[in-house]
Scaffold this active site. Structure first.
Site, PDB file in Angstrom:
ATOM      1  N   THR A   1      35.825  11.652  30.844  1.00  0.00           N
ATOM      2  CA  THR A   1      35.375  10.479  30.076  1.00  0.00           C
ATOM      3  C   THR A   1      36.646  10.392  29.200  1.00  0.00           C
ATOM      4  O   THR A   1      36.938  11.256  28.520  1.00  0.00           O
ATOM      5  CB  THR A   1      34.215  10.710  29.059  1.00  0.00           C
ATOM      6  OG1 THR A   1      33.156  10.977  29.963  1.00  0.00           O
ATOM      7  CG2 THR A   1      33.984   9.420  28.293  1.00  0.00           C
TER       8      THR A   1
ATOM      9  N   ARG B   1      23.521  14.176  33.058  1.00  0.00           N
ATOM     10  CA  ARG B   1      22.865  14.848  32.049  1.00  0.00           C
ATOM     11  C   ARG B   1      22.816  16.229  32.181  1.00  0.00           C
ATOM     12  O   ARG B   1      22.141  16.783  33.271  1.00  0.00           O
ATOM     13  CB  ARG B   1      21.284  14.046  31.737  1.00  0.00           C
ATOM     14  CG  ARG B   1      21.382  12.661  31.555  1.00  0.00           C
ATOM     15  CD  ARG B   1      19.999  12.147  32.088  1.00  0.00           C
ATOM     16  NE  ARG B   1      19.550  12.441  33.525  1.00  0.00           N
ATOM     17  CZ  ARG B   1      18.396  12.389  34.172  1.00  0.00           C
ATOM     18  NH1 ARG B   1      17.384  11.998  33.535  1.00  0.00           N
ATOM     19  NH2 ARG B   1      18.113  12.605  35.609  1.00  0.00           N
TER      20      ARG B   1
ATOM     21  N   ASN C   1      27.320   5.252  27.622  1.00  0.00           N
ATOM     22  CA  ASN C   1      27.143   6.117  26.274  1.00  0.00           C
ATOM     23  C   ASN C   1      26.810   5.529  24.970  1.00  0.00           C
ATOM     24  O   ASN C   1      25.831   5.788  24.222  1.00  0.00           O
ATOM     25  CB  ASN C   1      28.157   7.247  26.205  1.00  0.00           C
ATOM     26  CG  ASN C   1      27.788   8.279  27.170  1.00  0.00           C
ATOM     27  OD1 ASN C   1      27.025   8.412  27.740  1.00  0.00           O
ATOM     28  ND2 ASN C   1      29.051   9.115  27.504  1.00  0.00           N
TER      29      ASN C   1
ATOM     30  N   CYS D   1      28.374  15.195  24.455  1.00  0.00           N
ATOM     31  CA  CYS D   1      28.951  13.741  25.032  1.00  0.00           C
ATOM     32  C   CYS D   1      28.823  12.756  24.005  1.00  0.00           C
ATOM     33  O   CYS D   1      29.771  12.017  23.467  1.00  0.00           O
ATOM     34  CB  CYS D   1      28.240  13.676  26.222  1.00  0.00           C
ATOM     35  SG  CYS D   1      29.003  14.742  27.743  1.00  0.00           S
TER      36      CYS D   1
HETATM   37  C1  UDX Z   1      24.261  12.076  28.078  1.00  0.00           C
HETATM   38  C2  UDX Z   1      24.058  10.965  29.021  1.00  0.00           C
HETATM   39  O1  UDX Z   1      22.627  10.668  29.191  1.00  0.00           O
HETATM   40  C3  UDX Z   1      24.799  11.036  30.189  1.00  0.00           C
HETATM   41  O2  UDX Z   1      24.794  10.085  31.085  1.00  0.00           O
HETATM   42  C4  UDX Z   1      26.344  11.190  30.078  1.00  0.00           C
HETATM   43  O3  UDX Z   1      27.008  11.450  31.020  1.00  0.00           O
HETATM   44  C5  UDX Z   1      26.603  12.186  28.931  1.00  0.00           C
HETATM   45  O4  UDX Z   1      25.648  12.300  27.720  1.00  0.00           O
HETATM   46  P1  UDX Z   1      23.307  14.478  27.801  1.00  0.00           P
HETATM   47  O5  UDX Z   1      24.482  14.880  26.602  1.00  0.00           O
HETATM   48  O6  UDX Z   1      23.329  15.760  28.929  1.00  0.00           O
HETATM   49  O7  UDX Z   1      23.710  13.318  28.670  1.00  0.00           O
HETATM   50  O8  UDX Z   1      22.305  14.395  27.112  1.00  0.00           O
HETATM   51  P2  UDX Z   1      20.875  13.231  26.939  1.00  0.00           P
HETATM   52  O9  UDX Z   1      19.754  13.582  27.750  1.00  0.00           O
HETATM   53  O10 UDX Z   1      21.258  11.885  27.296  1.00  0.00           O
HETATM   54  O11 UDX Z   1      20.457  13.428  25.526  1.00  0.00           O
HETATM   55  C6  UDX Z   1      21.390  13.129  24.514  1.00  0.00           C
HETATM   56  C7  UDX Z   1      21.012  13.501  22.910  1.00  0.00           C
HETATM   57  O12 UDX Z   1      19.945  12.216  22.661  1.00  0.00           O
HETATM   58  C8  UDX Z   1      20.208  14.802  22.886  1.00  0.00           C
HETATM   59  O13 UDX Z   1      20.284  15.390  21.578  1.00  0.00           O
HETATM   60  C9  UDX Z   1      18.645  14.115  22.909  1.00  0.00           C
HETATM   61  O14 UDX Z   1      17.791  15.012  22.278  1.00  0.00           O
HETATM   62  C10 UDX Z   1      18.935  12.820  22.319  1.00  0.00           C
HETATM   63  N1  UDX Z   1      17.759  11.821  22.503  1.00  0.00           N
HETATM   64  C11 UDX Z   1      17.712  11.388  23.853  1.00  0.00           C
HETATM   65  C12 UDX Z   1      16.879  11.452  21.596  1.00  0.00           C
HETATM   66  O15 UDX Z   1      17.013  11.743  20.201  1.00  0.00           O
HETATM   67  N2  UDX Z   1      15.962  10.415  22.196  1.00  0.00           N
HETATM   68  C13 UDX Z   1      15.926   9.898  23.136  1.00  0.00           C
HETATM   69  O16 UDX Z   1      14.984   9.071  23.545  1.00  0.00           O
HETATM   70  C14 UDX Z   1      16.842  10.567  24.401  1.00  0.00           C
END
Ligand code: UDX
Length: 436
Positions: A121, A149, A210, A262
Site C-alpha cells: 500500500t 483481511r 481503507n 493497516c
Molecule cells: C483491513 C481491510 O479490511 C483490508 O481490506 C485491507 O487490505 C487491510 O486492512 P484488517 O486490518 O485485516 O483488514 O482488518 P479488518 O477486518 O478490516 O478490521 C480492521 C479493524 O476494524 C479491526 O480492529 C476490527 O476490530 C475493526 N472493526 C471492523 C470494527 O471495529 N467494526 C467493524 O464493523 C469491522
C-alpha cells in the site's frame, strides 16, 4: 508461471504460499533470516488460518521456496513487491524505505520483459516513480493492490472479490495485464471482476477502500456517542440501518474501534498524500474518523472507571482480548491492548487473556499481567472488559459460568458482542458502548 515475492511479511508470505497452491513456481525473498528459516520449514511465522497447510504443501511439492538473497529472484516472469510501508516515525506519511530498498536490490536481476507488480500500500504517485527506475532494465511496472483481511488472508488471496491491475498505456500495459490474468487464472475463470486501470487509479483504490471502511466504522461509533447521550441503542440502530441495501450491515460493528497494521496508518498516509497534492481539504474528514476512533478507547476506560466508582487502584480487571481483532495474533495498534495498558496506568491489577496474541502482547507490554487460561483471568476479577470479540468470549462464555469465577459481576462490552439481557439476567452490571 515463475514468480518471485519480495517481502515475506503478512502479505508476502501469504501471497507466495497462495500462488504456489495455484501451481506457480514461487520464490519468496526476505532479508529476515529467522523468518525465511521458519517459512522454509513450512511454519507460518504468525497466526493465519490455512497458511501453515499451504506452506507445507508448497514446499513438499518443490514449487515453493524461501531465500534471503535477491539473486534468487532472477529468472521470474513476475516479481511481486510485498514489503511493508509503515507510518513514518514522527509523521503521518508512509515510510517508503523498504519499497525503495527492494527495488534497488532487484534492479540488477531484472531482464527485459519482466513484470514488477507492486502490491504494497503506497501513496499515489509511487508507482510512476518506480516505473521510471525500472524502465532502463526493459521491465514493466504494474500496480496490483491487495485487499486481504487478516484471518481471511488465504481466502482473500485465492478468491478475491475483485482484482485490480494498474498498467502503463499501450501494448506494454496490455501484455502485462494479460500476464497478470494468467497469474490469477482460477479466480478470473470464476468470473472475479478483473479491472485494468492506470497506475494512479490502482494505487488510489487501496487507499480509498481503507478510507471508506474506516469511515464506516467511525460513523457507527459516532452514532454510539449520540446513542449514549440520547439513551438509545447503537446495536439496534446498526441492524436497522443495515437492512437498507445501500448501507449494508457489514462494517457497522460499534465498540472500541479499529486498529491493526493497516487501517490506522493507511488513512493517515492517505491524508498526508492528499495534503502533498494540495487537496488536503478533500479528505479532512479522515482526521475526524481518526479522532472518533481514538475516543472510543477513552470511552471504554471511562465505563470501567464509572462501574468501579472511580476506584481502580488495586482492583483486579480481567481484559478478554489483546489482538486487534479475532482470528489474529496481531497486536499492532490494537485498541484492545491500548485499553489494557491505560487501565494498568490507572493503577488497576490487569490480567489479559487472548487465545492467540498473548506472546506478542507480553513481549510488547511486560507491565501487564497475563493468563493463558480464560477462567484464570476471570477468577476474582472486580470487573471484566471484553475488547476482542473472539468466539471464546462472545459465544462460549456463559454469564453464569463467568459469574461463579469473578468477585464482582461487572462487565464492560467493548465490542457490543454480548447478549446484554442474558448477562443482566444473571445479575451482571452490563455496560455496552452506546447501548442502553
Ligand atoms: C483491513 C481491510 O479490511 C483490508 O481490506 C485491507 O487490505 C487491510 O486492512 P484488517 O486490518 O485485516 O483488514 O482488518 P479488518 O477486518 O478490516 O478490521 C480492521 C479493524 O476494524 C479491526 O480492529 C476490527 O476490530 C475493526 N472493526 C471492523 C470494527 O471495529 N467494526 C467493524 O464493523 C469491522
Amino acid at each position: 508461471m515463475r514468480m518471485s515475492v519480495i517481502g515475506c511479511g503478512y502479505l508476502g508470505a501469504v501471497h507466495a504460499a497462495a500462488m504456489a497452491s495455484l501451481g506457480h513456481d514461487v520464490v519468496g525473498i526476505d532479508v529476515d533470516e529467522t523468518r525465511i528459516a521458519m517459512l522454509s520449514r513450512g511454519e507460518a511465522p504468525f497466526f493465519e488460518p490455512r497458511l501453515g497447510e499451504l506452506l507445507a504443501e508448497g514446499i513438499a511439492s518443490g514449487r515453493l521456496r524461501f531465500r534471503t538473497e535477491m539473486a534468487d529472484a532472477a529468472g521470474a516472469d513476475v516479481h511481486f513487491l510485498a514489503v511493508g510501508t509503515p507510518q513514518l516515525p514522527g509523521g503521518h506519511a508512509a515510510d517508503l524505505r523498504f519499497v525503495d530498498a527492494a527495488v534497488d536490490a532487484l534492479l540488477p536481476h531484472l531482464r527485459a520483459g519482466d513484470i514488477v507488480a507492486g502490491k504494497s500500500t503506497v501513496p499515489v504517485g509511487t508507482a510512476a516513480a518506480l516505473a521510471r527506475r525500472i524502465e532502463p532494465a526493459g521491465a514493466t511496472l504494474v500496480w496490483n493492490p491487495e485487499f486481504l483481511r487478516e484471518g481471511w488472508a488465504v481466502h482473500d488471496t485465492i478468491s478475491p472479490d475483485r482484482i485490480v491491475v494498474g498498467v502503463p498505456d499501450g501494448e506494454e500495459g496490455a501484455r502485462a495485464a494479460d500476464l497478470l490474468r494468467d497469474a490469477y487464472r482460477p479466480a478470473v475463470e470464476a468470473e472475479t471482476p478483473f479491472l485494468v486501470t492506470d497506475l494512479a487509479t490502482a494505487e488510489l483504490v487501496k487507499g480509498a477502500a481503507n478510507a471508506f471502511l474506516a469511515t464506516k466504522i467511525s460513523f457507527i461509533n459516532a452514532m454510539a456517542e449520540i446513542a449514549d447521550a440520547a439513551g438509545a441503542d447503537v446495536a439496534l440502530l446498526a441492524d436497522a440501518l443495515g437492512h437498507d441495501t445501500r448501507i449494508g450491515r457489514r462494517y457497522l460493528g460499534s465498540g472500541i474501534g479499529f486498529g491493526g497494521g493497516c487501517l490506522p496508518k493507511d488513512i493517515r498516509a492517505f491524508a498526508a498524500r492528499a495534503e502533498e497534492l494540495g487537496r488536503g481539504e478533500a479528505v479532512g474528514f479522515l482526521r475526524e474518523v481518526d479522532a472518533i476512533n481514538l475516543r472510543r478507547r477513552d470511552r471504554a476506560v471511562q465505563l470501567v472507571i464509572d462501574a468501579l466508582d472511580g476506584q481502580l487502584f488495586g482492583r483486579r480487571i480481567a481484559v478478554l482480548g489483546a489482538a486487534f481483532k479475532p482470528f489474529s495474533d496481531d497486536i499492532r495498534d490494537s485498541p484492545a491492548l491500548d485499553v489494557a495498558v491505560r487501565l494498568r496506568g490507572l493503577g488497576a491489577d490487569v490480567v489479559v487473556t487472548d487465545p492467540a496474541a498473548i506472546d506478542n502482547a507480553a513481549a510488547a507490554h511486560p507491565q501487564l499481567g497475563f493468563a493463558r487460561d480464560r477462567d484464570e483471568a476471570l477468577r476474582d476479577a472486580d470487573a471484566v472488559v471484553i475488547v476482542t470479540e473472539w468466539d471464546e468470549y462472545r459465544r462460549e462464555l456463559s454469564p453464569a459460568h463467568a459469574g461463579a469465577l469473578v468477585r464482582r459481576r461487572i462487565v464492560v462490552d467493548g465490542r457490543n458482542c454480548l447478549d446484554a439481557a442474558a448477562w443482566r439476567a444473571q445479575g451482571w452490571n452490563y455496560r455496552g458502548m452506546g447501548r442502553r
